[in-house]
Scaffold this motif. Sequence first.
Motif, PDB file in Angstrom:
ATOM      1  N   LEU A   1       3.350  -5.529  -4.349  1.00  0.00           N
ATOM      2  CA  LEU A   1       2.591  -4.501  -4.406  1.00  0.00           C
ATOM      3  C   LEU A   1       1.460  -4.343  -5.371  1.00  0.00           C
ATOM      4  CD1 LEU A   1       2.071  -1.323  -3.077  1.00  0.00           C
ATOM      5  CD2 LEU A   1       3.588  -0.655  -4.989  1.00  0.00           C
TER       6      LEU A   1
ATOM      7  N   TYR B   1      -2.633  -5.134  -5.411  1.00  0.00           N
ATOM      8  CA  TYR B   1      -3.562  -4.317  -6.213  1.00  0.00           C
ATOM      9  C   TYR B   1      -4.317  -5.009  -7.054  1.00  0.00           C
ATOM     10  CZ  TYR B   1      -5.149   0.135  -8.225  1.00  0.00           C
ATOM     11  OH  TYR B   1      -5.956   1.185  -8.535  1.00  0.00           O
TER      12      TYR B   1
ATOM     13  N   LYS C   1       9.743   2.713 -16.060  1.00  0.00           N
ATOM     14  CA  LYS C   1       9.945   4.161 -15.815  1.00  0.00           C
ATOM     15  C   LYS C   1      10.880   4.493 -14.872  1.00  0.00           C
ATOM     16  CE  LYS C   1       6.438   7.713 -14.749  1.00  0.00           C
ATOM     17  NZ  LYS C   1       5.431   8.175 -14.029  1.00  0.00           N
TER      18      LYS C   1
ATOM     19  N   ARG D   1       6.570   5.454  -5.039  1.00  0.00           N
ATOM     20  CA  ARG D   1       5.746   6.171  -5.659  1.00  0.00           C
ATOM     21  C   ARG D   1       5.300   5.820  -7.312  1.00  0.00           C
ATOM     22  NH1 ARG D   1       7.218  12.718  -4.098  1.00  0.00           N
ATOM     23  NH2 ARG D   1       6.335  12.558  -1.971  1.00  0.00           N
ATOM     24  N   ILE D   2       6.441   5.606  -7.890  1.00  0.00           N
ATOM     25  CA  ILE D   2       6.329   5.182  -9.175  1.00  0.00           C
ATOM     26  C   ILE D   2       5.402   4.049  -9.380  1.00  0.00           C
ATOM     27  CG2 ILE D   2       7.402   4.443 -11.247  1.00  0.00           C
ATOM     28  CD1 ILE D   2       9.557   6.218 -10.622  1.00  0.00           C
TER      29      ILE D   2
ATOM     30  N   SER E   1       3.104   2.707  -7.004  1.00  0.00           N
ATOM     31  CA  SER E   1       1.710   2.986  -6.652  1.00  0.00           C
ATOM     32  C   SER E   1       0.818   3.946  -7.596  1.00  0.00           C
ATOM     33  CB  SER E   1       1.657   3.987  -5.459  1.00  0.00           C
ATOM     34  OG  SER E   1       2.601   3.641  -4.499  1.00  0.00           O
ATOM     35  N   ASN E   2       1.518   4.779  -8.463  1.00  0.00           N
ATOM     36  CA  ASN E   2       0.937   5.697  -9.392  1.00  0.00           C
ATOM     37  C   ASN E   2       0.800   4.812 -10.641  1.00  0.00           C
ATOM     38  OD1 ASN E   2       1.191   7.759  -7.640  1.00  0.00           O
ATOM     39  ND2 ASN E   2       2.881   8.843  -8.704  1.00  0.00           N
TER      40      ASN E   2
ATOM     41  N   LEU F   1      -2.334   2.894  -9.851  1.00  0.00           N
ATOM     42  CA  LEU F   1      -3.587   3.819 -10.083  1.00  0.00           C
ATOM     43  C   LEU F   1      -3.975   4.129 -11.176  1.00  0.00           C
ATOM     44  CD1 LEU F   1      -2.925   6.137  -6.895  1.00  0.00           C
ATOM     45  CD2 LEU F   1      -4.698   4.497  -7.165  1.00  0.00           C
ATOM     46  N   ARG F   2      -3.035   4.235 -12.296  1.00  0.00           N
ATOM     47  CA  ARG F   2      -3.396   4.588 -13.754  1.00  0.00           C
ATOM     48  C   ARG F   2      -3.888   3.267 -14.365  1.00  0.00           C
ATOM     49  NH1 ARG F   2       1.670   6.202 -17.144  1.00  0.00           N
ATOM     50  NH2 ARG F   2       0.957   4.282 -17.714  1.00  0.00           N
TER      51      ARG F   2
ATOM     52  N   ILE G   1      -6.453   1.584 -14.386  1.00  0.00           N
ATOM     53  CA  ILE G   1      -7.586   1.715 -14.920  1.00  0.00           C
ATOM     54  C   ILE G   1      -7.864   2.050 -16.436  1.00  0.00           C
ATOM     55  CG2 ILE G   1     -10.202   2.744 -14.468  1.00  0.00           C
ATOM     56  CD1 ILE G   1      -8.800   4.141 -12.112  1.00  0.00           C
ATOM     57  N   GLN G   2      -6.881   2.972 -16.952  1.00  0.00           N
ATOM     58  CA  GLN G   2      -6.734   3.456 -18.194  1.00  0.00           C
ATOM     59  C   GLN G   2      -6.735   2.206 -19.170  1.00  0.00           C
ATOM     60  OE1 GLN G   2      -3.973   6.538 -17.662  1.00  0.00           O
ATOM     61  NE2 GLN G   2      -4.912   7.578 -19.270  1.00  0.00           N
TER      62      GLN G   2
ATOM     63  N   ASN H   1      -9.693  -0.323 -19.176  1.00  0.00           N
ATOM     64  CA  ASN H   1     -10.763  -0.427 -20.299  1.00  0.00           C
ATOM     65  C   ASN H   1     -10.553  -0.694 -21.609  1.00  0.00           C
ATOM     66  OD1 ASN H   1     -12.439   1.265 -18.799  1.00  0.00           O
ATOM     67  ND2 ASN H   1     -11.401   3.146 -19.009  1.00  0.00           N
TER      68      ASN H   1
ATOM     69  N   GLU I   1      -9.140   0.886  -3.936  1.00  0.00           N
ATOM     70  CA  GLU I   1      -7.900   0.819  -4.412  1.00  0.00           C
ATOM     71  C   GLU I   1      -6.693   1.577  -3.666  1.00  0.00           C
ATOM     72  OE1 GLU I   1     -10.864   1.334  -5.991  1.00  0.00           O
ATOM     73  OE2 GLU I   1     -10.687   0.669  -7.873  1.00  0.00           O
ATOM     74  N   VAL I   2      -7.015   2.514  -2.904  1.00  0.00           N
ATOM     75  CA  VAL I   2      -6.068   3.443  -2.129  1.00  0.00           C
ATOM     76  C   VAL I   2      -5.822   2.574  -0.977  1.00  0.00           C
ATOM     77  CG1 VAL I   2      -5.817   5.566  -0.818  1.00  0.00           C
ATOM     78  CG2 VAL I   2      -6.682   5.557  -3.079  1.00  0.00           C
TER      79      VAL I   2
ATOM     80  N   VAL J   1       1.971   8.292  -0.516  1.00  0.00           N
ATOM     81  CA  VAL J   1       0.502   8.257  -1.080  1.00  0.00           C
ATOM     82  C   VAL J   1       0.133   9.735  -0.986  1.00  0.00           C
ATOM     83  CG1 VAL J   1      -0.405   6.160  -0.910  1.00  0.00           C
ATOM     84  CG2 VAL J   1      -0.410   7.618   1.328  1.00  0.00           C
TER      85      VAL J   1
END
Lengths: 196, 161
Positions: free
Chosen positions: B21, B25, B42, B62-63, B65-66, B69-70, B72-73, B76, B112-113, B134
Amino acid sequence: METNIDFKKIWNQQNIETPKVNNLYTKANKLKRRSFLKLILVNIILLLSITFIGFIWYYYQPEFVTTKIGIILTILAIIIFLLPFKKQFSLLTKNKTEPNSKEYLQQLIKLKEIQVYQQATTLSIYFIMLSLGIGLYIFEYVSKMTITGGIITYAITILWFAINWYYLRPKVITKKNAKLHKLLVEFEKLNNQMND
Amino acid sequence: MDRIMNFETIYKSYWQKVFRLCMGYLNDTDAAKDLAQETFIKVWTQLPNFRNEASIGTWIFRIASNTCLRQIQKENKISKSELPLDIKDEIQETDIEKDIKFLYQYISELQEVERIIISLELEDINQKEIAEIVGLSEGNVRVKIHRIKEKLIQKFKKNGN
């Protein structure tokens, strides 16, 4: 439209060795220790500042009420400054059940918005209270000086506050918020993909 | 003891799935490994709070995927130019290796999604569960999967695979 490309078959061929689970425990403990230390550090700073100010109060026995108000305002300013650290910590650990991605993104957006607000507001309140606190605090001691001495002391203090307020504060806020805004835009973008 | 045993069973049965997964991504092996590790840290810390409100698979995905998605932080913080160049290109690849490479590359080019949804679909998770992971309706997930598959087919065709 069906096609003869078997995506699932290709997908499942991607295999690499599963890393040892012990590495994960080590990393997890390290992270736990680090965030715990950070929290402890924030509390120590808080405690030290309050002890120091309390010591001044006790040792010099201020007579003026302005001095006492000044001391209280300064302590409050420090607490306000450090509070978001603790709050962020609890916001991140509060989630018991993992939310679905849509909810998660919305939570992240909300968290970032709170941070943007906090950074601007908290910092401003912090500077105002700290300036007021110190300004009031020194009044008692300045009142015992000569007029010239008093004027010079207050002039320097006010100049220092002005630099903080007009130069340092906006600079810190802009810098911190620029990063947050960038993230906010990204998270909003992801959130919009959900609604496509 | 129970927690460790439970966790290690989960770890063994889900690591590859979570890795794939993350790979879908990011299309970057090292970064995907890091994300998979982050996901399982986690899972490990939250396992005592897990109350079977959802199936364990849904919860883990869920963990995962989240965590993706996070991501990007972190992006940077690390500049992309620091990533090593892919030296594998010089090595002769078999057809299936090429297919794997292209599939993961094409998926990582999606939104992304979409990447998350198609990765879950390819992991053979039913659409109802994907919807729960999702947070979209089942119908919406079905439409999205159909659209994504078409996109992927187009990409494969365009490149003559």
